[in-house]
Design an enzyme around this catalytic site. Structure first.
Site, short mmCIF file in Angstrom:
data_model
loop_
_atom_site.label_atom_id
_atom_site.label_comp_id
_atom_site.label_asym_id
_atom_site.label_seq_id
_atom_site.Cartn_x
_atom_site.Cartn_y
_atom_site.Cartn_z
N TYR A 164 35.35 7.01 87.99
CA TYR A 164 37.13 8.55 88.23
C TYR A 164 37.31 7.71 89.75
O TYR A 164 36.90 6.88 89.88
CB TYR A 164 36.29 9.74 88.07
CG TYR A 164 37.21 10.52 88.01
CD1 TYR A 164 38.91 10.69 86.58
CD2 TYR A 164 37.66 11.99 88.72
CE1 TYR A 164 39.48 11.50 86.41
CE2 TYR A 164 38.61 12.65 88.78
CZ TYR A 164 39.72 12.79 87.49
OH TYR A 164 40.95 13.62 86.99
N ARG A 200 52.04 13.22 87.12
CA ARG A 200 51.38 13.48 88.64
C ARG A 200 49.59 12.96 88.83
O ARG A 200 48.96 14.03 88.59
CB ARG A 200 51.68 14.65 89.40
CG ARG A 200 51.05 14.36 90.88
CD ARG A 200 50.97 16.33 91.37
NE ARG A 200 49.61 16.96 90.74
CZ ARG A 200 48.76 17.05 90.85
NH1 ARG A 200 48.47 16.18 91.63
NH2 ARG A 200 47.53 17.37 90.03
N LYS A 217 37.52 11.52 82.94
CA LYS A 217 37.60 12.95 82.84
C LYS A 217 36.69 13.01 81.80
O LYS A 217 35.14 13.87 81.66
CB LYS A 217 38.64 13.80 82.54
CG LYS A 217 39.41 14.00 83.86
CD LYS A 217 38.87 14.69 84.96
CE LYS A 217 39.35 15.37 86.43
NZ LYS A 217 39.09 17.09 87.18
N GLU A 236 45.84 18.16 81.78
CA GLU A 236 45.47 16.90 83.60
C GLU A 236 46.42 15.84 84.64
O GLU A 236 47.55 16.34 82.89
CB GLU A 236 43.81 16.12 83.15
CG GLU A 236 44.01 15.47 84.63
CD GLU A 236 42.41 16.35 84.85
OE1 GLU A 236 43.07 16.18 85.95
OE2 GLU A 236 41.99 16.96 84.56
N ASP A 237 46.70 16.80 85.00
CA ASP A 237 48.07 15.76 86.17
C ASP A 237 48.87 15.74 85.85
O ASP A 237 50.33 15.10 85.26
CB ASP A 237 47.34 14.42 86.12
CG ASP A 237 46.34 14.12 87.44
OD1 ASP A 237 45.99 14.90 87.56
OD2 ASP A 237 46.00 13.13 87.59
N ASP A 262 42.53 21.52 84.85
CA ASP A 262 41.45 21.26 86.04
C ASP A 262 42.35 21.55 87.79
O ASP A 262 41.64 22.06 88.47
CB ASP A 262 40.81 20.42 85.74
CG ASP A 262 39.86 19.72 86.76
OD1 ASP A 262 38.41 20.57 86.83
OD2 ASP A 262 39.85 18.76 87.24
N ASP A 263 43.35 20.74 87.42
CA ASP A 263 44.03 21.09 88.96
C ASP A 263 44.43 22.42 89.73
O ASP A 263 44.00 22.24 90.71
CB ASP A 263 45.39 20.21 89.24
CG ASP A 263 45.13 18.86 88.05
OD1 ASP A 263 44.72 17.93 88.38
OD2 ASP A 263 46.47 18.53 86.79
N ASN A 293 43.36 13.25 96.77
CA ASN A 293 42.78 12.04 96.23
C ASN A 293 43.48 10.86 95.99
O ASN A 293 44.88 10.88 95.92
CB ASN A 293 41.87 12.17 94.80
CG ASN A 293 40.14 12.31 94.65
OD1 ASN A 293 39.68 12.28 95.76
ND2 ASN A 293 40.48 13.55 94.32
#
Length: 637
Positions: free
Chosen positions: A174, A227, A245, A316-317, A339-340, A483
């Site tokens: 990750y 993203r 993940k 996610e993203d 999660d973001d 990140n």
């Protein structure tokens, strides 16, 4: 063929023989009993009395063999796994394959004797061999390739490696390495993993989901690739994120690998480089937007909920313009989690509660802080919302809590003069004065106690900004959370050096320990969402939660913060050591289940009373060890 009379003679002869054998056996048993009793009387050292009829406990202690094919293995009973494949199909299925660890009995029983080298190696030796090969590589991306090759061959060994060496391996599967892995996804593609849904699949998704071979999916991680970390639009190459993940869900959260599903919703890409790349594996069209996009996502959501009604879907993203809208649309009637937004918020809250403990303050003093958040995207606003809810939970009014925040985007401090340009979530944090003020000006005027970065702009926290914070705060909290490492707002070395080792530091990417001028070695900790999302998913799926609530995120953060020891706080750490991640996930899961029970939405626990919830959850957690395999066959008589 025997005649009836002959059959009677044979039967009578067999019955007579059996009676004779039974008498002999009974005599032998009596003789053995007499001898055993006599030997017992001769042994004065035995702890058993002559009348004791119990089995000594040490008889049940399993001795681990030191040689042969069972070397390093236990023969203790393990429930077998019934599988519907056999022969070479087992060796090519990563869920079942044990490689050279198959015992000879299994090789015979499952019909692939002769298809493997004759030497049998146990899991410990297999792991040792793999680590030797991985550590021989210097490049993190090459190590990532080796790990994913293992993932595609032998999932049990792969997750064992992560569990036993999580500190070393997690950054390879990750952040930060996964960013490069995603950029190179098309060139490195080897075998299918997960599912893809596109506009061409509209009207077919209800049947498509049945192409997935595993019937009991508990967790789906889905991205549209718009993203990816701080790298922008990577389209279908973003599949590396759900895969990474879910590896952590399995290893850190104890969810079995056959119960997870990585997904990409390929709505196209606006990345011109990918549109022109002849090796790109996704849809080479401009991204869908508006009605067509949301209908695509909604059909996917309905399809997966129809096949797996209790599945947790983790977004996610997704790009900031869509992430919050999707969460708002589904969070009240689906078991979903972003999660973001929520994971980053809950993890950051845990780090801040730990920082308050490290400063000797009460965790209830969160509402007394002045918090600057650089970054008004989905992550930054998500963190602000989580901290705001925590302050309200601690007794502050919403107006009192709002005054603690200073949120900035690329144009400066969010102000009410730009309300027409802000999202509903951003409007909550817009200030009536100083709109557009720069980061340095905000730090100078408002003297914050905490500085959080979620901008993806490497080096944003400059020396003047950090030193200005240190002027008015004895122990400033500095969290550059972007990140990968190249996008971090500052490094650990910079933060510790510019504050003379006084700051409390945590980052989104890992950094090495720092030796400061006074001779101390300070240990930066990683504010990594893997402290929260595996345990949150584990708890929600075990209890059958109907939705993820804000209170669940708060209790998850509390459980994580309470797991940090006083010794770790003294070293400057605000998160527990990553090697304790499974225990952390256990505590987070228990906290989430307890809250779900209080809210009356633990559907799998209705009518149940569980006295030791910790033990119950621990037994539910997947442990990557080899189990006996049995071919599923129909037996008829």
């Amino acid at each position: 063929m025997l005649k009836v009379s002959q059959c009677r003679i044979v039967r009578n002869h067999l019955m007579k023989t059996c009676r004779i054998n039974n008498r002999i056996n009974n005599n032998n048993k009596n003789m053995n009993k007499t001898l055993f009793t006599h030997e017992q009387r001769q042994k004065s050292t035995t702890s058993l009395s002559d009348t004791d009829d119990t089995i000594p406990l040490d008889f049940m202690v399993e001795e681990i063999a030191t040689e042969g094919e069972w070397a390093g293995c236990s023969r203790q009973f393990m429930a077998p796994l019934r599988i519907s494949v056999r022969g070479n199909d087992i060796l090519t299925n990563p869920l079942f394959n044990k490689g050279t660890a198959f015992k000879m009995g299994e090789r015979d029983r499952l019909r692939f004797r002769g298809l493997l080298p004759p030497r049998r190696l146990n899991m410990h030796v297999q792991k040792e061999r793999f680590l030797k090969a991985m550590r021989a590589e210097e490049s993190p991306i090459k190590k990532n390739i080796l790990l994913e090759d293992l993932h595609d061959r032998n999932e049990t060994l792969y997750h064992r490696v992560i569990v036993d060496h999580v500190e070393e391996v997690a950054p390879l599967i990750y952040t930060p390495t996964v960013g490069q892995a995603c950029k190179e996804f098309g060139m490195r593609y080897r075998r299918p993993r997960g599912m893809y849904f596109t506009q061409e699949d509209r009207g077919h998704m209800a049947s498509m989901v049945y192409n997935w071979p595993n019937k009991d999916v508990h967790v789906i991680v889905v991205t549209d690739g718009s993203r990816i970390l701080g790298l922008g639009d990577l389209g279908a190459n973003g599949m590396g994120i759900p895969i990474g993940k879910l590896s952590l869900y399995c290893a850190a959260g104890g969810i079995a690998p056959h119960r997870v599903l990585p997904v990409v919703i390929d709505a196209g890409t606006d990345n011109q480089e990918l549109l022109d790349d002849k090796f790109y594996l996704g849809i080479q069209q401009k991204r869908l937007h508006g009605k067509a996009y949301y209908q695509l996502v909604d059909e996917f959501m309905q399809a997966v909920r129809h096949r797996w009604p209790n599945v947790l879907v983790q977004f996610e993203d997704f790009s900031s313009d869509k992430a919050q809208k999707l969460l708002n649309h589904y969070r009240n009637n689906h078991l979903v989690f972003n999660d973001d937004i929520q994971g980053t918020g809950s993890t950051t809250l845990a780090g801040i509660l730990g920082a308050l403990r490290a400063r000797g303050e009460q965790v209830g003093s969160l509402g007394n802080q002045r918090i600057v958040i650089a970054g008004a995207g989905s992550a930054g606003i998500g963190v602000a919302q989580t901290l705001l809810q925590a302050m309200i939970e601690q007794g502050r009014t919403i107006e009192e809590a709002k005054r603690c925040f200073f949120v900035l985007d690329a144009k400066g401090l969010l102000g009410t003069e730009d309300m027409d340009k802000l999202s509903p979530e951003q409007k909550l944090f817009a200030r009536q004065e100083d709109g557009g003020m720069s980061l340095l000006e905000v730090v100078t005027k408002y003297k914050p106690t905490m500085l959080l970065g979620m901008t993806g702009v490497g080096g944003l926290f400059t020396e003047p900004i950090v030193k200005e914070m240190a002027k008015h705060c004895t122990r400033p909290v500095i969290f550059p959370l972007s990140n990968p490492t190249s996008k971090a707002e500052c490094t650990a070395e910079q933060a510790f050096t510019w504050t003379n080792g006084a700051c409390i530091f945590a980052s989104g990417s890992p950094f090495d320990p720092v030796l400061v001028q006074d001779g101390r070695t300070l240990y930066p900790t990683q504010c990594n969402n893997m402290y929260i999302f595996p345990g949150l998913g584990l708890g929600a799926t075990i209890c059958g939660a109907e939705r993820i609530t804000d209170k669940m995120l708060y209790v998850a953060a509390e459980a994580l913060a309470n797991h940090v020891s006083e010794e770790e706080l003294a070293e400057g750490k605000v998160f527990p050591h990553i090697s304790n991640i499974r225990e952390v996930s256990l505590k987070v899961a228990v906290a989430v289940i307890e809250e779900a029970i209080r809210e009356g939405q633990a559907t799998k626990f209705k009518g149940k009373t569980i006295h030791d919830l910790d033990d119950y959850v621990r037994k539910k957690m997947y442990d990557p060890v080899y189990v006996p395999l049995v071919e599923k066959r129909e037996v008829t008589i």
